[in-house]
Design a protein around this motif. Sequence first.
Motif, PDB file in Angstrom:
ATOM      1  N   ALA A  21       0.832  -1.210   0.000  1.00 28.98           N
ATOM      2  CA  ALA A  21       0.000   0.000   0.000  1.00 28.98           C
ATOM      3  C   ALA A  21       0.865   1.257   0.000  1.00 28.98           C
ATOM      4  CB  ALA A  21      -0.929  -0.006   1.222  1.00 28.98           C
ATOM      5  N   GLU A  40       9.377   3.852   7.141  1.00 36.93           N
ATOM      6  CA  GLU A  40       9.253   2.400   7.238  1.00 36.93           C
ATOM      7  C   GLU A  40      10.051   1.886   8.433  1.00 36.93           C
ATOM      8  OE1 GLU A  40       7.474  -0.264   6.011  1.00 36.93           O
ATOM      9  OE2 GLU A  40       8.689  -1.204   7.569  1.00 36.93           O
ATOM     10  N   ARG A  41       9.345   1.210   9.317  1.00 34.11           N
ATOM     11  CA  ARG A  41       9.935   0.700  10.556  1.00 34.11           C
ATOM     12  C   ARG A  41      10.994  -0.376  10.289  1.00 34.11           C
ATOM     13  NH1 ARG A  41       5.251  -0.997  14.550  1.00 34.11           N
ATOM     14  NH2 ARG A  41       4.905  -2.534  12.917  1.00 34.11           N
ATOM     15  N   THR A  48       4.036  -7.112   5.124  1.00 35.16           N
ATOM     16  CA  THR A  48       3.587  -8.473   5.403  1.00 35.16           C
ATOM     17  C   THR A  48       4.402  -9.524   4.670  1.00 35.16           C
ATOM     18  OG1 THR A  48       1.300  -7.881   5.831  1.00 35.16           O
ATOM     19  CG2 THR A  48       1.639 -10.034   4.882  1.00 35.16           C
ATOM     20  N   TRP A  49       4.878  -9.189   3.466  1.00 36.52           N
ATOM     21  CA  TRP A  49       5.499 -10.201   2.606  1.00 36.52           C
ATOM     22  C   TRP A  49       6.959 -10.463   2.946  1.00 36.52           C
ATOM     23  CZ3 TRP A  49       2.379 -13.386   0.341  1.00 36.52           C
ATOM     24  CH2 TRP A  49       1.067 -12.966   0.113  1.00 36.52           C
ATOM     25  N   HIS A  70       6.271  -7.686  12.711  1.00 42.10           N
ATOM     26  CA  HIS A  70       5.206  -7.194  11.827  1.00 42.10           C
ATOM     27  C   HIS A  70       4.500  -8.308  11.045  1.00 42.10           C
ATOM     28  CE1 HIS A  70       2.942  -4.264   9.574  1.00 42.10           C
ATOM     29  NE2 HIS A  70       3.145  -5.042   8.532  1.00 42.10           N
ATOM     30  N   ASN A  80      -2.969 -16.960  -2.065  1.00 43.34           N
ATOM     31  CA  ASN A  80      -4.277 -17.578  -2.248  1.00 43.34           C
ATOM     32  C   ASN A  80      -4.994 -16.982  -3.457  1.00 43.34           C
ATOM     33  OD1 ASN A  80      -5.198 -15.107  -1.226  1.00 43.34           O
ATOM     34  ND2 ASN A  80      -5.314 -15.915   0.865  1.00 43.34           N
ATOM     35  N   VAL A 135       7.220   5.740  12.785  1.00 48.49           N
ATOM     36  CA  VAL A 135       6.418   6.910  13.163  1.00 48.49           C
ATOM     37  C   VAL A 135       5.833   6.624  14.542  1.00 48.49           C
ATOM     38  CG1 VAL A 135       4.328   8.228  12.659  1.00 48.49           C
ATOM     39  CG2 VAL A 135       5.919   7.639  10.819  1.00 48.49           C
TER      40      VAL A 135
HETATM   41  P1  FAD Z   1       1.738  -4.335   5.190  1.00 42.49           P
HETATM   42  O1  FAD Z   1       2.230  -5.219   4.123  1.00 42.49           O
HETATM   43  O2  FAD Z   1       1.451  -4.906   6.497  1.00 42.49           O
HETATM   44  O3  FAD Z   1       2.770  -3.125   5.325  1.00 42.49           O
HETATM   45  C1  FAD Z   1       2.685  -2.164   6.332  1.00 42.49           C
HETATM   46  C2  FAD Z   1       4.066  -1.579   6.549  1.00 42.49           C
HETATM   47  O4  FAD Z   1       3.971  -0.506   7.479  1.00 42.49           O
HETATM   48  C3  FAD Z   1       5.071  -2.547   7.112  1.00 42.49           C
HETATM   49  O5  FAD Z   1       6.227  -2.568   6.324  1.00 42.49           O
HETATM   50  C4  FAD Z   1       5.369  -2.003   8.525  1.00 42.49           C
HETATM   51  O6  FAD Z   1       6.697  -2.245   8.935  1.00 42.49           O
HETATM   52  C5  FAD Z   1       5.099  -0.538   8.343  1.00 42.49           C
HETATM   53  N1  FAD Z   1       4.719   0.163   9.579  1.00 42.49           N
HETATM   54  C6  FAD Z   1       3.731  -0.151  10.450  1.00 42.49           C
HETATM   55  N2  FAD Z   1       3.664   0.757  11.440  1.00 42.49           N
HETATM   56  C7  FAD Z   1       4.630   1.665  11.194  1.00 42.49           C
HETATM   57  C8  FAD Z   1       5.054   2.846  11.860  1.00 42.49           C
HETATM   58  N3  FAD Z   1       4.470   3.279  12.983  1.00 42.49           N
HETATM   59  N4  FAD Z   1       6.084   3.552  11.332  1.00 42.49           N
HETATM   60  C9  FAD Z   1       6.700   3.137  10.185  1.00 42.49           C
HETATM   61  N5  FAD Z   1       6.336   2.017   9.521  1.00 42.49           N
HETATM   62  C10 FAD Z   1       5.306   1.297  10.012  1.00 42.49           C
HETATM   63  N6  FAD Z   1      -2.885 -10.565  -0.219  1.00 42.49           N
HETATM   64  C11 FAD Z   1      -2.872 -10.982  -1.504  1.00 42.49           C
HETATM   65  O7  FAD Z   1      -3.036 -10.182  -2.428  1.00 42.49           O
HETATM   66  N7  FAD Z   1      -2.673 -12.311  -1.802  1.00 42.49           N
HETATM   67  C12 FAD Z   1      -2.468 -13.247  -0.854  1.00 42.49           C
HETATM   68  O8  FAD Z   1      -2.288 -14.416  -1.159  1.00 42.49           O
HETATM   69  C13 FAD Z   1      -2.446 -12.814   0.521  1.00 42.49           C
HETATM   70  N8  FAD Z   1      -2.197 -13.686   1.527  1.00 42.49           N
HETATM   71  C14 FAD Z   1      -2.070 -13.228   2.800  1.00 42.49           C
HETATM   72  C15 FAD Z   1      -1.754 -14.129   3.822  1.00 42.49           C
HETATM   73  C16 FAD Z   1      -1.602 -13.695   5.125  1.00 42.49           C
HETATM   74  C17 FAD Z   1      -1.258 -14.669   6.184  1.00 42.49           C
HETATM   75  C18 FAD Z   1      -1.776 -12.328   5.430  1.00 42.49           C
HETATM   76  C19 FAD Z   1      -1.607 -11.826   6.824  1.00 42.49           C
HETATM   77  C20 FAD Z   1      -2.128 -11.428   4.440  1.00 42.49           C
HETATM   78  C21 FAD Z   1      -2.278 -11.860   3.115  1.00 42.49           C
HETATM   79  N9  FAD Z   1      -2.613 -10.984   2.088  1.00 42.49           N
HETATM   80  C22 FAD Z   1      -2.666 -11.419   0.789  1.00 42.49           C
HETATM   81  C23 FAD Z   1      -2.969  -9.591   2.391  1.00 42.49           C
HETATM   82  C24 FAD Z   1      -1.730  -8.700   2.513  1.00 42.49           C
HETATM   83  O9  FAD Z   1      -1.742  -8.203   3.770  1.00 42.49           O
HETATM   84  C25 FAD Z   1      -1.762  -7.627   1.464  1.00 42.49           C
HETATM   85  O10 FAD Z   1      -1.491  -8.276   0.225  1.00 42.49           O
HETATM   86  C26 FAD Z   1      -0.728  -6.530   1.581  1.00 42.49           C
HETATM   87  O11 FAD Z   1       0.544  -7.069   1.703  1.00 42.49           O
HETATM   88  C27 FAD Z   1      -0.978  -5.513   2.678  1.00 42.49           C
HETATM   89  O12 FAD Z   1      -0.138  -4.439   2.407  1.00 42.49           O
HETATM   90  P2  FAD Z   1      -0.090  -3.139   3.329  1.00 42.49           P
HETATM   91  O13 FAD Z   1       0.936  -2.275   2.720  1.00 42.49           O
HETATM   92  O14 FAD Z   1      -1.456  -2.633   3.530  1.00 42.49           O
HETATM   93  O15 FAD Z   1       0.380  -3.640   4.747  1.00 42.49           O
END
Ligand code: FAD
Length: 451
Positions: A21, A40-41, A48-49, A70, A80, A135
């Motif tokens: 995101a 980024e922490r 997540t990945w 995390h 999936n 943050v």
């Molecule tokens: P995240 O990937 O969680 O990234 C958030 C980032 O913010 C992290 O790097 C973290 O370190 C950082 N952060 C958090 N707080 C702070 C702070 N205070 N200061 C600085 N940095 C911070 N999606 C799919 O499309 N296909 C799949 O097959 C799939 N399988 C999944 C399986 C599991 C077990 C899980 C948990 C999720 C799965 N997902 C899947 C959903 C997945 O979460 C999303 O694809 C996507 O990776 C989410 O991205 P994001 O950037 O929203 O969050």
Amino acid sequence: MAPSISLFKSRDVAVIGAGAAGLVAARELRREGHKVVVFERERQVGGTWVYTPTVETDPLGSDPSRHIVHSSLYASLRTNLPREVMGFLDYPFVSTGEPHRDPRRFPGHREVSLYLKDFAVGFGLNELIRFETEVVYAGLVEDEKWRVKSRSGNDAAIDVEEIFDAVVVCNGHYTEPRLAEIPGIDAWPGKHMHSHNYRIPEPFRDQVVVLIGGAASAVDISMDIAQVAKAVHIASRSVEAGILKKLSGNAIDNMWLHPMIESVQKDGTVIFYDGSVVLADVILHCTGYKYHFPFLDTSGIVTVDDNRVGPLYKHIFPPHLAPGLSFVGLPWKVLPFPMFEFQSKWIAGALSGRIGLPSQEEMMADVSAFYLSLEASDTPKHYTHNLADSQFEYDDWLALECGIPGVEEWRKKMYEATAKNKKVRPDKYRDKWEDEDLMLEAQKDFAGCRL
Ligand code: FAD
């Protein structure tokens, strides 16, 4: 003639998080002409990945003072979703053909992490990111600006304070465990933990495991553990009380399906709502996660109530703080990466003034109408951000606001085909399918798309 982009405002924007995101948000914000800093922490992109074998000290993840890990990925995790539908719209998630990469259609987690790294490099995003910088505070100050405090080490004395025009929250929502309430759990002698801290099946060898949950990771983890465990008993809300049967659709003979847990006892037994009783070693909560924004101070304007983050217009903007505060990625049961892309384009355009938002009152009225519609359909509050059947309508609405094409028809059809295939072959859908025609359409669409 369309006005040139220079007529629009360039803002200083803080993006919190460099997962999928945050990366696509940073790209869209910069494309729109904004100045972007991504906090980024961790020490790399991917959120997540980024798999880690490390788990938290508190296996339930309920101790607020624990060291936070995390990612919630387990070692065996494969996507999936098929890679064609999963990737960003203009940066297809295709196999690179390199020997160290995973060419499978539903690849392992490392392949997704490498794809996100490629995305960051391909769009020159690493230069915008401050790694290992957390943050610790983001709050509104006068003149509609945002104060962001960040920390690059353990020493609070080196907190850096900066002012931004806008904050885009991309911190993910699969880190803070939600736990099932189980009567008697304090006196129960077994171990219990949340799937956030599940990595490999080996610790469960010859154990009797009760697993709570029915969503994707519950299914995956139960099959993983069943390979080594004595028995796996799944307690799922979606099973009618009184039914006790082998998990249908696969050939795992040590896995059993139950209704929810009624109580647990001092002697180690677990009693289910149909009266069945199991002597168990471990209870594993695969019960999902909570939205959590420990750094965010909105003076109570945005709250998290029973996992409803609100009030938010279209799951993105708090009407009273728009467009200065926004959230990318809150909806679930969606195709995450494409949705993040549409949301980010909308936010970038709203911040520059190229895309108009309704008035505060109109946005609030929309939120109220949405909440009423949830009540009318008996949708629980904690399902507020569950888009499921309406996800493509939502994406297409955002696309229309941005003046760009919506989700491709093949992607919608492939998503549906995968869902059906998963029902027919819950344990084999990642390796056997029947939507080759849609795969061909996707490949045609991708030709010439990648950088
Ligand atoms: P995240 O990937 O969680 O990234 C958030 C980032 O913010 C992290 O790097 C973290 O370190 C950082 N952060 C958090 N707080 C702070 C702070 N205070 N200061 C600085 N940095 C911070 N999606 C799919 O499309 N296909 C799949 O097959 C799939 N399988 C999944 C399986 C599991 C077990 C899980 C948990 C999720 C799965 N997902 C899947 C959903 C997945 O979460 C999303 O694809 C996507 O990776 C989410 O991205 P994001 O950037 O929203 O969050």
